[in-house]
Design an enzyme around this catalytic site. Sequence first.
Site, PDB file in Angstrom:
ATOM      1  CG  ASN A   1     -36.941  64.285  25.661  1.00 49.08           C
ATOM      2  OD1 ASN A   1     -35.937  65.343  25.215  1.00 49.08           O
ATOM      3  ND2 ASN A   1     -37.056  64.697  27.156  1.00 49.08           N
ATOM      4  CD1 TRP A   2     -33.451  63.233  20.981  1.00 51.71           C
ATOM      5  CD2 TRP A   2     -31.987  65.243  19.339  1.00 51.71           C
ATOM      6  NE1 TRP A   2     -33.011  63.627  18.849  1.00 51.71           N
ATOM      7  CE2 TRP A   2     -32.790  64.245  18.338  1.00 51.71           C
ATOM      8  CE3 TRP A   2     -31.030  66.539  18.589  1.00 51.71           C
ATOM      9  CZ2 TRP A   2     -31.952  64.238  16.888  1.00 51.71           C
ATOM     10  CZ3 TRP A   2     -30.644  66.711  17.116  1.00 51.71           C
ATOM     11  CH2 TRP A   2     -31.585  65.749  16.423  1.00 51.71           C
ATOM     12  CE  LYS A   3     -34.349  62.356  29.028  1.00 52.38           C
ATOM     13  NZ  LYS A   3     -34.324  60.982  30.558  1.00 52.38           N
TER      14      LYS A   3
ATOM     15  CD  GLU B   1     -34.837  63.493  32.161  1.00 56.12           C
ATOM     16  OE1 GLU B   1     -34.573  64.032  31.329  1.00 56.12           O
ATOM     17  OE2 GLU B   1     -34.354  62.234  32.128  1.00 56.12           O
TER      18      GLU B   1
ATOM     19  CD  GLU C   1     -40.789  60.142  29.506  1.00 59.14           C
ATOM     20  OE1 GLU C   1     -40.369  59.650  28.778  1.00 59.14           O
ATOM     21  OE2 GLU C   1     -40.430  60.920  29.797  1.00 59.14           O
TER      22      GLU C   1
ATOM     23  N   GLY D   1     -34.067  56.470  31.617  1.00 55.69           N
ATOM     24  CA  GLY D   1     -32.167  56.528  31.949  1.00 55.69           C
ATOM     25  C   GLY D   1     -31.530  55.148  32.974  1.00 55.69           C
TER      26      GLY D   1
ATOM     27  CB  SER E   1     -34.511  51.753  29.867  1.00 55.38           C
ATOM     28  OG  SER E   1     -34.265  52.602  30.779  1.00 55.38           O
TER      29      SER E   1
ATOM     30  N   GLY F   1     -35.539  58.765  25.193  1.00 55.89           N
ATOM     31  CA  GLY F   1     -33.957  59.404  25.104  1.00 55.89           C
ATOM     32  C   GLY F   1     -33.365  59.020  24.778  1.00 55.89           C
ATOM     33  N   GLY F   2     -32.297  57.752  25.540  1.00 52.56           N
ATOM     34  CA  GLY F   2     -30.918  58.064  25.172  1.00 52.56           C
ATOM     35  C   GLY F   2     -30.993  57.618  23.132  1.00 52.56           C
TER      36      GLY F   2
HETATM   37  P1  13P Z   1     -34.430  57.043  28.231  1.00 51.89           P
HETATM   38  O1  13P Z   1     -34.648  56.590  27.022  1.00 51.89           O
HETATM   39  O2  13P Z   1     -33.054  57.465  27.807  1.00 51.89           O
HETATM   40  O3  13P Z   1     -34.542  56.046  29.422  1.00 51.89           O
HETATM   41  O4  13P Z   1     -35.737  58.727  28.152  1.00 51.89           O
HETATM   42  C1  13P Z   1     -37.166  58.499  28.470  1.00 51.89           C
HETATM   43  C2  13P Z   1     -37.168  59.542  28.599  1.00 51.89           C
HETATM   44  O5  13P Z   1     -37.455  60.444  29.385  1.00 51.89           O
HETATM   45  C3  13P Z   1     -38.061  60.547  27.317  1.00 51.89           C
HETATM   46  O6  13P Z   1     -38.585  61.800  27.473  1.00 51.89           O
END
Ligand code: 13P
Length: 259
Positions: free
Chosen positions: A14-16, A102, A172, A178, A218, A239-240
Amino acid sequence: MSPVARRPRFVAGNWKMHKTAAEGGALARELVAHLGARPPCAVALCPPFTALEAVRQALDGSPIGLGAQNLHPEPRGAFTGEISGAMLAAAGCRYVIVGHSERRHGMGEDDALVARKLRAARRDGLTPIVCVGETLSERDQGLTADVLVRQIRSAYDGLAEAEARETVIAYEPVWAIGTGRVASPEQACEAHRIIRATLDRVVGAGAGANVCVQYGGSVNAENAPRLFAEPELDGALVGGASLEAASFFRIVAAAAAVV
Ligand code: 13P
């Protein structure tokens, strides 16, 4: 090999709100080069809307799936700034993330809207990745199970078992997203079991065992092997650590390793 048949594993990035079209295309090309023609497990990339076409082109001919991060529940209409599931399907998407925290907490999406989005995704031929998870204060108050049951019940009520099977759930915990504070494998497993038991009750006995439940929050290349040692975890929503080819590749490799 474990004597229990394992569900196939699935890792999605998920690149957000990261990566322009050019940057996204470049990252997708790098991942295709890393993962080759046969990735070791199912993989999908969920870039921002504006990078979908560039990533689609980069993934052309690769089994890596394309996903979006959100959709509007209506098929069309006067909804300025919104994107429908049909538009995403036409843009080459196979998946769409629904109910990410989010959006639940930052954009006011409630359980009812998440349920409508899940159905809209199914209507338009997309596999929804349905995100659920408790906040830190809910966990501290001992409400984790209540929150998960409520979110799953609301999203899946009325779905047939065969339909539920064509969805993906991402557990999640909001406090892990994050923050670098990954859930322990035990915490993740406990939540996944609650999710599967709720599916059994809401959708039908045995439903929980057939649905892919990812963990997100994370996940990185270092903690992935420990998390994936648990057969309860069917993959990850990353995510990250999905924003860089090398770390995402290592997470995919860890997910695919036989436990
Ligand atoms: P992180 O991996 O950056 O914590 O984000 C997780 C996330 O929200 C994936 O949808």
